[in-house]
Design a protein around this motif. Structure first.
Motif, short mmCIF file in Angstrom:
data_model
loop_
_atom_site.label_atom_id
_atom_site.label_comp_id
_atom_site.label_asym_id
_atom_site.label_seq_id
_atom_site.Cartn_x
_atom_site.Cartn_y
_atom_site.Cartn_z
N HIS A 1 0.85 -1.19 0.00
CA HIS A 1 0.00 0.00 0.00
C HIS A 1 0.89 1.24 0.00
CE1 HIS A 1 -3.37 2.61 0.70
NE2 HIS A 1 -2.81 3.10 1.79
N VAL A 2 0.77 2.03 -1.06
CA VAL A 2 1.48 3.31 -1.16
C VAL A 2 0.43 4.40 -0.96
CG1 VAL A 2 2.88 4.80 -2.62
CG2 VAL A 2 3.14 2.31 -2.75
N PRO A 3 0.41 5.04 0.22
CA PRO A 3 -0.69 5.96 0.52
C PRO A 3 -0.73 7.16 -0.42
CG PRO A 3 0.50 5.35 2.52
CD PRO A 3 1.31 4.87 1.36
N TYR A 4 -1.95 7.44 -0.87
CA TYR A 4 -2.23 8.69 -1.58
C TYR A 4 -3.54 9.22 -1.02
CZ TYR A 4 -3.78 12.02 -5.07
OH TYR A 4 -4.24 13.16 -5.68
N ASN A 5 -3.50 10.40 -0.41
CA ASN A 5 -4.69 10.99 0.21
C ASN A 5 -5.06 12.31 -0.44
OD1 ASN A 5 -2.49 10.31 2.68
ND2 ASN A 5 -4.26 8.95 2.55
N GLY A 6 -4.62 12.50 -1.68
CA GLY A 6 -4.83 13.76 -2.34
C GLY A 6 -3.59 14.63 -2.27
N PRO A 7 -3.51 15.67 -3.11
CA PRO A 7 -2.33 16.53 -3.11
C PRO A 7 -2.33 17.49 -1.92
CG PRO A 7 -3.96 17.36 -4.64
CD PRO A 7 -4.52 16.07 -4.11
N GLY A 8 -1.17 18.02 -1.61
CA GLY A 8 -1.05 18.98 -0.52
C GLY A 8 0.40 19.21 -0.15
N ALA B 1 -5.64 22.64 14.55
CA ALA B 1 -6.53 22.16 13.49
C ALA B 1 -5.90 22.50 12.15
CB ALA B 1 -7.91 22.80 13.61
N VAL B 2 -5.91 21.55 11.23
CA VAL B 2 -5.34 21.76 9.90
C VAL B 2 -6.35 21.33 8.84
CG1 VAL B 2 -2.98 21.44 10.71
CG2 VAL B 2 -4.26 19.47 9.86
N ALA B 3 -6.22 21.91 7.68
CA ALA B 3 -7.10 21.57 6.56
C ALA B 3 -6.26 21.17 5.36
CB ALA B 3 -8.00 22.76 6.20
N HIS B 4 -6.73 20.17 4.63
CA HIS B 4 -6.12 19.77 3.37
C HIS B 4 -4.66 19.34 3.52
CE1 HIS B 4 -9.76 21.53 1.93
NE2 HIS B 4 -9.40 22.74 2.26
N LEU B 5 -4.35 18.71 4.65
CA LEU B 5 -3.02 18.15 4.86
C LEU B 5 -3.10 16.65 4.57
CD1 LEU B 5 -0.09 18.27 5.84
CD2 LEU B 5 -0.94 17.93 8.18
N PRO B 6 -2.40 16.15 3.55
CA PRO B 6 -2.45 14.72 3.26
C PRO B 6 -2.07 13.89 4.49
CG PRO B 6 -1.38 15.89 1.46
CD PRO B 6 -1.56 16.88 2.58
N LEU B 7 -2.86 12.88 4.76
CA LEU B 7 -2.65 12.08 5.96
C LEU B 7 -1.29 11.42 5.98
CD1 LEU B 7 -6.09 10.29 6.54
CD2 LEU B 7 -5.22 12.39 7.56
N ARG B 8 -0.77 11.05 4.82
CA ARG B 8 0.53 10.37 4.80
C ARG B 8 1.63 11.24 5.37
NH1 ARG B 8 -0.84 12.17 -0.16
NH2 ARG B 8 0.70 13.35 -1.38
N LEU B 9 1.48 12.58 5.26
CA LEU B 9 2.48 13.48 5.82
C LEU B 9 2.31 13.60 7.33
CD1 LEU B 9 2.39 16.34 3.15
CD2 LEU B 9 3.90 14.34 3.25
N LEU B 10 1.08 13.68 7.78
CA LEU B 10 0.83 13.83 9.22
C LEU B 10 1.14 12.56 9.98
CD1 LEU B 10 -0.32 15.23 11.74
CD2 LEU B 10 -2.60 14.51 10.98
N LEU B 11 0.61 11.44 9.55
CA LEU B 11 0.69 10.22 10.35
C LEU B 11 2.10 9.67 10.43
CD1 LEU B 11 -2.62 8.35 9.49
CD2 LEU B 11 -2.15 10.18 11.11
N ALA B 12 2.94 10.01 9.47
CA ALA B 12 4.33 9.55 9.52
C ALA B 12 5.06 10.11 10.73
CB ALA B 12 5.06 9.96 8.24
N ASP B 13 4.52 11.16 11.33
CA ASP B 13 5.18 11.80 12.47
C ASP B 13 4.31 11.75 13.72
OD1 ASP B 13 7.57 13.09 13.34
OD2 ASP B 13 6.46 14.98 13.49
N CYS B 14 3.34 10.82 13.79
CA CYS B 14 2.47 10.71 14.95
C CYS B 14 2.82 9.48 15.79
CB CYS B 14 1.00 10.61 14.51
SG CYS B 14 0.27 12.18 13.99
N ASP B 15 2.53 9.57 17.07
CA ASP B 15 2.70 8.43 17.97
C ASP B 15 1.39 7.66 18.15
OD1 ASP B 15 5.54 8.99 19.16
OD2 ASP B 15 4.48 10.92 19.23
N LEU B 16 0.28 8.31 17.83
CA LEU B 16 -1.04 7.70 17.94
C LEU B 16 -1.97 8.44 16.99
CD1 LEU B 16 -3.29 5.97 19.40
CD2 LEU B 16 -3.47 7.87 21.03
N VAL B 17 -2.90 7.71 16.38
CA VAL B 17 -3.94 8.35 15.59
C VAL B 17 -5.29 7.86 16.08
CG1 VAL B 17 -3.75 6.59 13.77
CG2 VAL B 17 -4.86 8.76 13.29
#
Length: 415
Positions: free
Chosen positions: A223-230, A299-315
């Protein structure tokens, strides 16, 4: 090779196919995406070519109709009645909507839409002559065109939900394969639409979460994540000195399940007392309803999840496959608050594998959310399972490696 996609009118159903389309295009193959008009922009933004000829029915209406039936059966878990199946407006009682009468009044219109969509997909395929068809789980046009015209087809799953799965808590036999209520397969002499129509299933799930397949051949893919551009914001590169928790909530949840299903205020309340940084991916009316946010909550808008979750400890999320698969690829532990349908199924599979917890949204109090989040953040065993699941995904063939196998599948049918 010409590859035709047919996709449903719910964007997250087909986003997991985008990387495979890129790989096919990079190998010199042509790709066309047969879709409804409301998917044209998303397909174009993904770098693919849309063919907007389908008249997609609103998936939210379908889910709300299912929820209305659950409420009539006494199986609705939230305090207020579900939203009106057609309009999405609040209802005083499930008795305010007569599903049988509505279907009788709208049958000819819905039948016309379904037939025109089927005819348009078949007509395009006859003109373009694709060698292979890819489609998502609830797109009926893909298997229809494949069977009607003798073109090899492959189902591409969006996550750990397969054609042989059954909807949790639903009457026996209710699953995720679209019902051919309008007789489209019979119209084209294409046999019967059921789970057995699928010969090849492309599965991006890690093996530990893979859904059952009764007869179809499974083709694993990374699975290569794509959540839209951003764009990647600068603050995302600044690692906080405390755990970072992502809170992902689909904008469609409230539209389908009603105001009580909007769990973000409860999640914010639960996390506010913990020593964590919180990032909310909430937009529009959902964001406006939150009011002022506590300290360390962004709160953020239009941030692709692949960018955010790569730096999270929990979602923390609603159990949607897009977020689940992106989190799995990032190796992050997860807390799912599912509502119904595949959300419940995926949440159960995550919890059984470890590395995640699942609390049904209707009973997920702030205290319960806080307890589950605390346990997951402090649990090295959960982190180890999340890392193992990520490794399982990374060991699967890449979309590029699958191109040759798809070529063989297409040429084998033609040979």
């Amino acid at each position: 090779m010409r590859v035709m996609l047919t996709v449903s009118d719910w964007t997250t159903h087909w986003l997991p196919m985008v990387a495979q389309c890129w790989a096919l295009q990079a190998a010199g193959h042509e790709v066309r995406v047969v879709c409804a008009a409301d998917q044209e922009q998303a397909v174009t933004r993904a770098g693919l070519t849309p063919v907007p000829v389908l008249e997609g029915g609103d998936q939210a209406v379908k889910v709300r109709t299912y929820n209305h039936a659950r409420a009539l059966e006494g199986r609705w878990p939230f305090p207020e009645p579900p939203p009106h199946p057609v309009t999405g407006a609040p209802m005083a009682s499930p008795a305010d909507f007569d599903a049988t009468a509505w279907m009788e009044e709208n049958w000819e219109r819905l039948l016309g839409m379904a037939r025109r969509s089927a005819d348009a997909a078949v007509s395009f395929a006859r003109w373009w002559r694709p060698h292979l068809i890819l489609h998502d789980l609830v797109s009926i046009e893909g298997p229809l065109v494949g069977r009607a015209l003798g073109i090899p087809a492959a189902l591409h799953l969006w996550g750990p939900t397969g054609p042989d799965d059954r909807v949790p808590g639903a009457p026996p036999g209710v699953g995720f394969v679209p019902l051919d209520v309008y007789g489209l397969f019979e119209r084209y002499g294409a046999g019967t639409m059921d789970a057995d129509v699928h010969d090849l299933v492309i599965d991006p799930s890690p093996p530990s979460l893979a859904p059952p397949l009764r007869r179809a051949h499974r083709l694993p893919v990374r699975h290569v994540p794509y959540n839209g551009p951003g764009a990647m914001p600068s603050w995302l590169r600044e690692r906080p000195d405390r755990p970072r928790v992502g809170v992902v909530w689909g904008t469609s949840v409230t539209r389908m399940f009603g105001p009580s299903s909007f769990a973000v205020p409860r999640v914010v309340e639960a996390l506010a007392g913990l020593d964590v940084d919180v990032v909310l991916t909430v937009t529009g009316e959902d964001l406006d309803s939150l009011g002022p946010l506590p300290p360390r909550v962004r709160a953020v808008a239009h941030l692709p999840l692949r960018l955010l979750l790569a730096d999270c400890d929990l979602v923390v999320h609603h159990g949607g496959a897009g977020c689940v698969m992106t989190a799995l690829a990032a190796g992050v532990v997860q807390l799912a608050l599912p509502n119904a349908l595949d959300q419940e199924l995926i949440g159960d599979r995550l919890a059984q594998a470890g590395g995640a917890r699942a609390l049904h949204n209707a009973v997920a109090t702030p205290a319960a959310i806080r307890g589950a989040a605390t346990d997951l953040l402090q649990n090295p065993a959960a982190r180890a399972v999340a890392a193992r699941l990520r490794t399982e995904m990374e060991q699967a063939p890449t979309p590029a490696a699958l191109v040759g196998l798809l070529e063989e599948h297409a040429h084998g049918h033609r040979g």
